[in-house]
Design an enzyme around this catalytic site. Structure first.
Site, PDB file in Angstrom:
ATOM      1  N   HIS A  59       0.827  -1.203   0.000  1.00  0.00           N
ATOM      2  CA  HIS A  59       0.000   0.000   0.000  1.00  0.00           C
ATOM      3  C   HIS A  59       0.860   1.252   0.000  1.00  0.00           C
ATOM      4  CE1 HIS A  59      -2.144   3.343   1.972  1.00  0.00           C
ATOM      5  NE2 HIS A  59      -3.137   2.934   1.216  1.00  0.00           N
TER       6      HIS A  59
ATOM      7  N   ARG B 119      30.496  -8.782 -20.790  1.00  0.00           N
ATOM      8  CA  ARG B 119      31.906  -9.109 -20.565  1.00  0.00           C
ATOM      9  C   ARG B 119      32.027 -10.174 -19.489  1.00  0.00           C
ATOM     10  NH1 ARG B 119      35.737  -4.335 -18.616  1.00  0.00           N
ATOM     11  NH2 ARG B 119      34.925  -4.932 -16.572  1.00  0.00           N
TER      12      ARG B 119
ATOM     13  N   GLU C 289      42.270  -3.955 -25.391  1.00  0.00           N
ATOM     14  CA  GLU C 289      42.698  -3.104 -24.283  1.00  0.00           C
ATOM     15  C   GLU C 289      44.163  -3.312 -23.909  1.00  0.00           C
ATOM     16  OE1 GLU C 289      40.328  -4.168 -20.883  1.00  0.00           O
ATOM     17  OE2 GLU C 289      40.381  -6.280 -21.398  1.00  0.00           O
TER      18      GLU C 289
ATOM     19  N   ASP D 283      42.263   0.516 -19.658  1.00  0.00           N
ATOM     20  CA  ASP D 283      43.419  -0.364 -19.609  1.00  0.00           C
ATOM     21  C   ASP D 283      44.380  -0.081 -20.750  1.00  0.00           C
ATOM     22  OD1 ASP D 283      43.408  -1.922 -17.313  1.00  0.00           O
ATOM     23  OD2 ASP D 283      41.900  -3.293 -18.090  1.00  0.00           O
TER      24      ASP D 283
ATOM     25  N   CYS E   9      33.926   0.945 -25.270  1.00  0.00           N
ATOM     26  CA  CYS E   9      33.082   0.914 -24.075  1.00  0.00           C
ATOM     27  C   CYS E   9      33.761   1.579 -22.889  1.00  0.00           C
ATOM     28  CB  CYS E   9      32.689  -0.524 -23.733  1.00  0.00           C
ATOM     29  SG  CYS E   9      34.090  -1.618 -23.414  1.00  0.00           S
TER      30      CYS E   9
END
Length: 792
Positions: free
Chosen positions: A419, A576, A678, A702, A749
């Site tokens: 509620h 990933r 990376e 990275d 990304c």
């Protein structure tokens, strides 16, 4: 025999709201129109609005009722006095003989239809101005359960009439501008579902906090459903992704959360009270109320009801413990999110960071700040100051007048369909529900800030913290040649950004799901004999309701991934594989036993090197099982798997072989495998990596670290860490060119395009295929990308 005052459900439909009220008209509509498609609704009958008006006329009490309302409007009587006097007038009257006779006869007929001598029924109130698209009247009138025999039935019916004038009902009609005497009350008398022997709950055919339209959210608790609605129980929560319900073989349950379910409501054994509250057993608390087949069945019904009505709906369901059958017992329009724009929304954000003192379920997406007012009993409503933050155990409809005056609401108990949650949404008041200890932790007058701006998890902070609000119009955003995607880490926040015109999820980090939802090291789940007793106990708590700890990991991870993939389906969702460092893995429950101590974890046993190694091979198998589940069982074939920190082509071969051993074969069932680009070797040997993978995604953090030789976590070297350095940009340009030469897609990304507009312009100039952004920078950066494309 023709009836003047009673209509059977199968003879009424949604057009009959003026005759039998919103609730009963909807029940009749479902019985008549949806029963043939498998939606099961308990049969019954309804008294008409005319019956109510004839009752008022023949009892002669209407003039006295009008006088009470006049006195209330003239401030000569309080709300409490007004409601009490009118209810007493109704309860002191008796039904006309004709109405009594028709109710008795219909009850006997219903019992004969069902082959029961003294039938138990539910007696529900249904107002003629109820369950409209812009007014829910949720909980405004009474329901009486487990009613048996003529005398009890007539008494319950009279009490339903009186409940049209509860304090909350009067207050609500005043707020909505309804004429009290233009509203009539119909009574629904319905076959009683033995939910006391099983369970019950609520379904919304929309995400109640974000408005995401493609899910059905189901709450479930043991016993009768009133504690779920009241918010006095913390229910299970299940979320079903509706677009996949018709996909053959798919079981699109994207969330299953086991609630505490500390109490349940049962029928009373004897006495005047019809129901009683008991504590649930430890086994019941740790078990799910519904199995997957039942969740899917309710999901299908929710989709069917929504399609029939052509709008999002708020449903109540119950399971009969004697037959095992599920039923829908109520349907009404959802009145909050369905009325909001799909192309614009308000985004709230905190200006400074702080540590939460309480967490719970978020209702709404706003932030509120003010002084706490701790109210334990609705009788203390008079001492609640306007603009305070209401702190209480839970609410029921009697609390609505106080809730309307609150800047925010915090409760100890309840879930998203309680509620407190339903009314807070309708009033537009942000709330944090089910904190467990708000009333004991927060002090009267304490300055606090509550935030519902981070998705499903609401938080409460000590003190008044600055925040801001931005109006985002996604309908005005430009189209781009570059595919613009989003980075999403937290399943709890996945639906928050569904309105963004993103072309998929460019990065979903598996380790965030493991850290925030699973919380235990996968190897500790598989080998509890190798960890300490305290960690074993914690794992036992985490994995309750699951067949095994391994199943807990697989189910939780799969559903977390599915939830991240859902908002932008059928666009791709790039997931990933886990990329914890050893020190981060060690912090998971039971993790310290399985992780080596490394001087430089950033360059150590992480990413691809773990997946084929004997120290983690079994854990990686669980990750693969979860990915297979999300793609093949739940149905998200748009999930693309991405391998992080893959140092050499030979290592890529070993990872791809390990994935194949666990049923994830590149190209099979349209599976694509991407690689994070990376590491400098990924760029230098891009042609060789391109032979093994279907796409690349640049991880600029990275890559910058390894090109410049700068530890990205080092405060001392922070000024040297810059993704816009010419050496880094040279590597990125080379990676893009080599990927295109190999005819595979390449995106980014990393955080750089979210942080730096000029970096996004550079990527567009190099003709990168996709850019994945943090959601909070999406609007700003997509404009930069469009402008850069126009300038080319």
């Amino acid at each position: 025999m023709a009836h003047r005052f009673v209509l059977w459900f199968e003879d009424i439909g949604i057009a009959d709201v003026p005759l039998v009220g919103g609730k009963n008209a909807s029940l009749g509509e479902m019985v008549r129109e949806l029963g043939r498609s498998g939606v099961r609704v308990p049969t019954g009958f309804a008294t008409t609005a005319e019956a109510f008006r004839v009752f008022l006329a023949e009892s002669g009490i209407e003039p006295a009722m009008r006088e009470q309302i006049r006195r209330y409007h003239a401030a000569e009587a309080s709300l409490s006095e007004t409601g009490s006097h009118i209810r007493a007038l109704i309860l002191g009257s008796r039904f006309p003989d004709a109405l009594t006779g028709e109710i008795r006869a219909a009850y006997d007929d219903l019992a004969a239809r069902l082959g029961v001598k003294e039938l138990a029924v539910a007696v529900r109130s249904s107002a003629t101005a109820e369950d409209l698209p812009d007014a829910s009247f949720a909980g405004q009138q009474e329901t009486f359960l487990n009613i048996r025999g003529h005398r009890a039935l007539l008494d319950a019916c009279l009490r339903c009439f009186a409940s049209l004038y509860t304090d909350r009902a009067i207050s609500y009609r005043e707020a909505k501008g309804f004429d009290h005497f233009a509203v009539a009350l119909s009574i629904g008398v319905q076959q009683m579902v033995r939910a006391d022997l099983a369970g019950s709950g609520v379904i919304f055919t929309i995400d109640t906090e974000s408005g995401f339209p493609h899910v059905a959210t189901i709450s479930a608790a043991w016993g009768l459903g009133e504690p779920v609605v009241q918010g006095s129980v913390d229910p299970d929560k299940y979320v079903v992704f509706k677009p996949l319900l018709e996909q053959p073989g798919a079981r699109p349950i994207i969330e299953k959360t086991c609630g505490a379910k500390a109490i349940k409501m049962l029928y009373a054994r004897s006495g005047a009270k019809r129901t009683r509250i008991v504590r649930t057993t430890p086994a019941a608390r740790g078990a799910f109320v519904l199995n997957d087949d039942e969740i899917i069945e309710l999901g299908r019904w929710a989709a069917a009801v929504e399609k029939h009505y052509g709008r999002p709906m708020d449903l109540e369901w119950a399971k009969d413990g004697e037959t095992g059958l599920l039923y829908l017992v109520q349907a009404r329009p959802e009145t909050v999110q369905s009325g909001l724009s799909r192309s614009s929304f308000l985004r709230y954000s905190m200006k400074t960071r702080s540590t939460p003192i309480l967490t719970g379920a978020a209702v709404g997406s706003a932030i509120a700040a003010g002084k706490a007012c701790v109210i334990r009993d609705v009788a203390d409503i008079a001492r609640f100051p306007d603009g305070a933050i209401l702190v209480t155990a839970n609410t029921d409809p009697d609390w609505v007048p106080m809730m309307k005056r609150a800047a925010g609401i915090i409760t100890d108990h309840g879930g998203n369909t309680s509620h407190a949650a339903i009314v807070s949404r309708e009033l537009g008041v942000p709330a944090v529900i089910g904190t467990k200890k708000a009333t004991s932790l927060l002090n009267e007058g304490q300055a606090i800030t509550l935030s519902c701006a981070s998705g499903e998890n609401g938080v409460v902070y000590d003190g008044l913290i600055d925040f801001e609000c931005e109006d985002i119009d996604v309908g005005a955003l430009p189209d781009t040649r570059t595919r613009v995607m989003v980075n999403i880490a937290e399943p709890s926040a996945a639906f928050q950004w569904w309105r963004l015109p993103a072309k998929g999820v460019g990065l979903a980090r598996m380790e965030f799901i493991i850290n925030n939802l699973i919380k235990a090291h996968p190897m500790a789940l598989l080998h509890p004999e190798r960890i300490g007793r305290e960690d074993q106990r914690r794992i036992g708590e985490l994995t309750k309701g699951h067949a095994s700890p391994a199943d807990y990991f697989v189910d939780t991870l799969a559903r977390g991934i599915a939830k991240l993939a859902a908002p932008y389906y059928p666009h791709p969702a790039i997931v990933r594989l886990s990329d914890f460092k050893t020190n981060e893995y060690a912090h998971l429950v039971g993790g310290a036993v399985f992780e080596p101590s490394e001087e430089n974890p950033m360059l150590g046993f992480r990413g691809a090197s773990r997946y084929y190694d004997e120290r983690y091979r079994e854990g990686f198998a669980l990750e693969c099982r979860a990915l297979r589940k999300v793609r093949e069982e739940i149905g998200f074939a748009n999930v693309i798997v991405m391998v992080p920190f893959c140092r050499t082509p030979a290592e890529a071969d070993r990872v791809i072989a390990a994935m194949a051993e666990n049923g994830l074969r590149r190209g099979e069932a349209a599976l694509q495998i991407y690689m994070m680009c990376e590491i400098p070797s990924n760029v230098i040997l891009a042609e060789e990596f391109a032979e093994r993978f279907d796409g690349f995604s640049i991880g600029s953090n990275d890559l910058t670290q390894l090109v410049l030789g700068v530890d990205r976590d080092s405060e001392q070297l922070a000024k040297l860490f810059d993704e816009r350095d010419p050496a880094v940009k040279h590597m990125i340009a080379e990676a893009i060119a080599k990927a295109h030469a190999a005819r595979i897609p390449i995106g980014i990304c990393g955080l750089a395009p979210s942080n730096y507009p000029d970096f996004a312009e550079f990527l567009v100039a190099e003709r990168i295929d996709s850019i994945s952004l943090n959601p909070d920078s999406f609007v700003r950066t997509i404009r930069t990308i469009a402008a850069a494309e126009s300038a080319m």
